[in-house]
Design an enzyme around this catalytic site. Structure first.
Site, mmCIF file in Angstrom:
data_model
loop_
_atom_site.group_PDB
_atom_site.id
_atom_site.type_symbol
_atom_site.label_atom_id
_atom_site.label_comp_id
_atom_site.label_asym_id
_atom_site.label_seq_id
_atom_site.Cartn_x
_atom_site.Cartn_y
_atom_site.Cartn_z
ATOM 1 N N THR A 204 -6.930 -10.788 -0.785
ATOM 2 C CA THR A 204 -6.159 -10.952 0.460
ATOM 3 C C THR A 204 -7.103 -11.362 1.577
ATOM 4 O O THR A 204 -8.080 -10.666 1.873
ATOM 5 C CB THR A 204 -5.428 -9.640 0.802
ATOM 6 N N ARG B 284 2.750 -9.067 9.391
ATOM 7 C CA ARG B 284 2.056 -7.845 9.814
ATOM 8 C C ARG B 284 0.658 -8.097 10.348
ATOM 9 O O ARG B 284 -0.030 -7.175 10.769
ATOM 10 C CB ARG B 284 1.964 -6.874 8.628
ATOM 11 N N ALA C 212 0.823 -1.208 0.000
ATOM 12 C CA ALA C 212 0.000 0.000 0.000
ATOM 13 C C ALA C 212 0.865 1.270 0.000
ATOM 14 O O ALA C 212 2.064 1.224 0.295
ATOM 15 C CB ALA C 212 -0.891 -0.014 1.247
ATOM 16 N N SER D 140 -1.851 -2.776 -5.026
ATOM 17 C CA SER D 140 -2.701 -2.841 -3.832
ATOM 18 C C SER D 140 -3.993 -2.055 -4.009
ATOM 19 O O SER D 140 -4.007 -1.015 -4.672
ATOM 20 C CB SER D 140 -1.932 -2.255 -2.637
ATOM 21 N N HIS E 179 1.377 -12.027 5.246
ATOM 22 C CA HIS E 179 1.314 -10.574 5.122
ATOM 23 C C HIS E 179 2.631 -9.937 5.611
ATOM 24 O O HIS E 179 2.637 -8.856 6.202
ATOM 25 C CB HIS E 179 0.131 -10.034 5.938
ATOM 26 N N LYS F 214 -4.722 -14.915 -1.431
ATOM 27 C CA LYS F 214 -3.444 -14.557 -0.796
ATOM 28 C C LYS F 214 -3.586 -14.551 0.726
ATOM 29 O O LYS F 214 -4.408 -13.801 1.271
ATOM 30 C CB LYS F 214 -3.001 -13.165 -1.274
ATOM 31 N N SER G 129 1.198 -16.800 2.398
ATOM 32 C CA SER G 129 1.635 -15.489 2.882
ATOM 33 C C SER G 129 1.120 -15.276 4.285
ATOM 34 O O SER G 129 0.017 -15.716 4.627
ATOM 35 C CB SER G 129 1.071 -14.392 1.969
ATOM 36 N N GLY H 79 9.966 -12.535 3.494
ATOM 37 C CA GLY H 79 11.353 -12.814 3.823
ATOM 38 C C GLY H 79 12.255 -13.149 2.654
ATOM 39 O O GLY H 79 13.420 -13.474 2.855
ATOM 40 N N LEU I 61 -7.151 -7.210 -4.089
ATOM 41 C CA LEU I 61 -8.459 -6.709 -3.651
ATOM 42 C C LEU I 61 -8.670 -6.845 -2.150
ATOM 43 O O LEU I 61 -8.460 -7.918 -1.568
ATOM 44 C CB LEU I 61 -9.562 -7.491 -4.381
ATOM 45 N N TYR I 62 -9.065 -5.727 -1.548
ATOM 46 C CA TYR I 62 -9.713 -5.746 -0.238
ATOM 47 C C TYR I 62 -11.174 -5.428 -0.528
ATOM 48 O O TYR I 62 -11.469 -4.461 -1.244
ATOM 49 C CB TYR I 62 -9.145 -4.659 0.684
HETATM 50 C C1 LIG Z 1 4.256 -1.674 3.970
HETATM 51 C C2 LIG Z 1 3.486 -2.872 3.511
HETATM 52 C C3 LIG Z 1 2.214 -2.704 2.985
HETATM 53 C C4 LIG Z 1 1.499 -3.810 2.529
HETATM 54 N N1 LIG Z 1 0.272 -3.608 1.954
HETATM 55 C C5 LIG Z 1 -0.406 -4.685 1.504
HETATM 56 C C6 LIG Z 1 -1.656 -4.512 0.862
HETATM 57 O O1 LIG Z 1 -2.132 -3.401 0.681
HETATM 58 N N2 LIG Z 1 -2.319 -5.621 0.452
HETATM 59 C C7 LIG Z 1 -1.794 -6.887 0.621
HETATM 60 O O2 LIG Z 1 -2.411 -7.861 0.233
HETATM 61 N N3 LIG Z 1 -0.601 -7.066 1.207
HETATM 62 C C8 LIG Z 1 0.112 -6.011 1.643
HETATM 63 N N4 LIG Z 1 1.327 -6.204 2.216
HETATM 64 C C9 LIG Z 1 1.896 -7.569 2.298
HETATM 65 C C10 LIG Z 1 2.739 -7.879 1.062
HETATM 66 O O3 LIG Z 1 1.923 -8.061 -0.064
HETATM 67 C C11 LIG Z 1 3.565 -9.161 1.238
HETATM 68 O O4 LIG Z 1 2.722 -10.209 1.663
HETATM 69 C C12 LIG Z 1 4.709 -9.011 2.228
HETATM 70 O O5 LIG Z 1 5.259 -7.711 2.184
HETATM 71 C C13 LIG Z 1 5.799 -10.014 1.887
HETATM 72 O O6 LIG Z 1 6.818 -9.974 2.829
HETATM 73 P P1 LIG Z 1 8.215 -9.167 2.612
HETATM 74 O O7 LIG Z 1 7.902 -7.736 2.826
HETATM 75 O O8 LIG Z 1 9.054 -9.773 3.664
HETATM 76 O O9 LIG Z 1 8.715 -9.455 1.211
HETATM 77 C C14 LIG Z 1 2.064 -5.103 2.649
HETATM 78 C C15 LIG Z 1 3.345 -5.256 3.163
HETATM 79 C C16 LIG Z 1 4.068 -4.153 3.591
HETATM 80 C C17 LIG Z 1 5.467 -4.360 4.117
#
Ligand SMILES: Cc1cc2nc3c(=O)[nH]c(=O)nc-3n(C[C@H](O)[C@H](O)[C@H](O)COP(=O)(O)O)c2cc1C
Length: 363
Positions: A162, A259, A85, A112, A256, A232, A254, A289, A135-136
């Site tokens: 997601t 997060r 995002a 995103s 996320h 996802k 995943s 990772g 998509l959210y």
């Molecule tokens: C700052 C940030 C924003 C993210 N925003 C979204 C998002 O809007 N939608 C989504 O499906 N995943 C989001 N993700 C998750 C990423 O798509 C992904 O799963 C994740 O970053 C992979 O891990 P990595 O950062 O270690 O490569 C976000 C991740 C980060 C770090």
């Protein structure tokens, strides 16, 4: 660019160091952080360090190539750009810049829902580049349907739903800094949902999302457009089977990027059970990772069709805009090609579980 610090960046970690200098504390913490105690965030990376590679020698790798396909589309390597995002918080080039760099590198950019550019703007920036739309679902179904329509009109080739974020994870770095998106940085999906613009935290935006989604909605989504629905955020065999049963076109293992739910396994550790459960019926991707070409090779060896990267792309964008992302993707493609050749694999398809020794590998 001669003299540019970008030329001093040779890997994802170098880009992170450059980005950290450029971003303010709130932005850096938002991009870097994870949920809770950040156990899963760390474990995603540590899991790759726990594996070792088993190369084969004296294999003819003179014509080696990292090229492969995802959902039937050609890509230059089994490494795609994950949806992240608010990319204009990192750099004014934002999502259009990332999309141009991904298209030039010959790989997929996943946009995103919470982008700071519209799906149309990104499509125009990177004509011809393979792109997916994450998509959210908003509680207001009209907003969700409009997003899907824009993805279809913009030539996006998949809807990436997601599913690991019915509520926002507890991200304490953001609570401490009070990270918010200022009103002058437009998030088009949010503007549409509230019918205007205002400063907002991620939590404000998540309040507008539909927490009642179930597997039936995956089927519904698969019906409202002809695009494949990529689910996802699956990390168990149970959900992997349900995803396939409910019409998913692919799944992304995943968490996320650590997060959402802290304490879940590293995605690399969850990958084998998902691959086994899916049993070849759809493609399986993985993110979290991945920092090196050898990580990509490890993921593919354990059954992923491709891996995705999130944060490294943001570090490269913050460090040097579109040009930074182009450099990062170029470095990573070289790393993937080198890893394949040194593993004795002329193509990603030649990788198999026999190329990885892992402590808790299923096969
Ligand atoms: C700052 C940030 C924003 C993210 N925003 C979204 C998002 O809007 N939608 C989504 O499906 N995943 C989001 N993700 C998750 C990423 O798509 C992904 O799963 C994740 O970053 C992979 O891990 P990595 O950062 O270690 O490569 C976000 C991740 C980060 C770090």
């Amino acid at each position: 660019v001669p003299g540019s610090s970008l030329n001093d960046a040779f890997n994802a970690a170098d880009f992170e160091a450059l980005a950290r200098d450029k971003l303010d504390e709130g932005a850096y913490g938002y991009f870097a952080g994870g949920a809770g105690d950040e156990r899963t965030l760390r474990d995603n990376i540590d899991a790759y360090a726990r594996t070792t590679l088993r190369p084969r020698v004296l294999v003819d790798v003179s014509g080696a190539s990292a090229a492969t396909t995802v959902l039937g589309a050609d890509v230059s390597m089994p490494l795609l750009v994950a949806p992240v995002a608010f990319q204009r918080v990192a750099h004014p080039d934002g999502e259009p810049g990332t999309a141009r760099a991904a298209a030039a590198a010959g790989t997929v950019m996943c946009l995103s829902t919470l982008a700071t550019a519209s799906a149309q703007e990104v499509a125009e920036a990177a004509r011809g580049g393979p792109r997916w739309f994450q998509l959210y679902c908003f509680s207001d179904r009209g907003v969700t349907e409009a997003l899907v329509d824009q993805a279809v009109d913009g030539g996006y080739q998949a809807i990436v739903l997601t599913v690991d974020a019915p509520l926002l994870g507890r991200r304490e770095r953001d609570l401490r800094t009070g990270f918010a998106i200022p009103a002058d940085l437009e998030v088009p999906s949010f503007s549409r949902a509230i019918g205007g613009r205002r400063e907002a935290t991620l939590q404000d935006m998540f309040k507008l999302l539909d927490q009642s989604l179930t597997w039936r909605d995956v089927e519904m989504l698969a019906e409202i457009s002809d695009l494949p629905v990529v689910v996802k955020g699956v990390i168990t065999s149970e959900d992997a089977r349900l995803a396939v049963d409910h019409g998913a076109g692919a799944v992304v293992v995943s968490n996320h990027g650590g997060r959402q739910l802290d304490g879940v396994p590293a995605t690399l550790d969850a990958l084998p059970e998902v691959v086994d459960a899916v049993d070849g019926r759809v493609e399986v991707y993985v993110d979290g990772g991945v920092r090196r070409g050898t990580d990509v090779a490890t993921a593919v060896a354990l059954g992923a069709r491709a891996a995705l990267i999130g944060r490294p792309v943001i570090w490269a964008l913050a460090a040097g805009g579109e040009e930074g992302v182009a450099r990062l993707l170029g470095l990573l493609r070289d790393e993937v090609e080198l890893a394949l050749a040194l593993l004795g694999c002329p193509s990603p398809d030649a990788l198999g579980p026999e190329h990885v020794a892992a402590p808790n590998r299923h096969r």
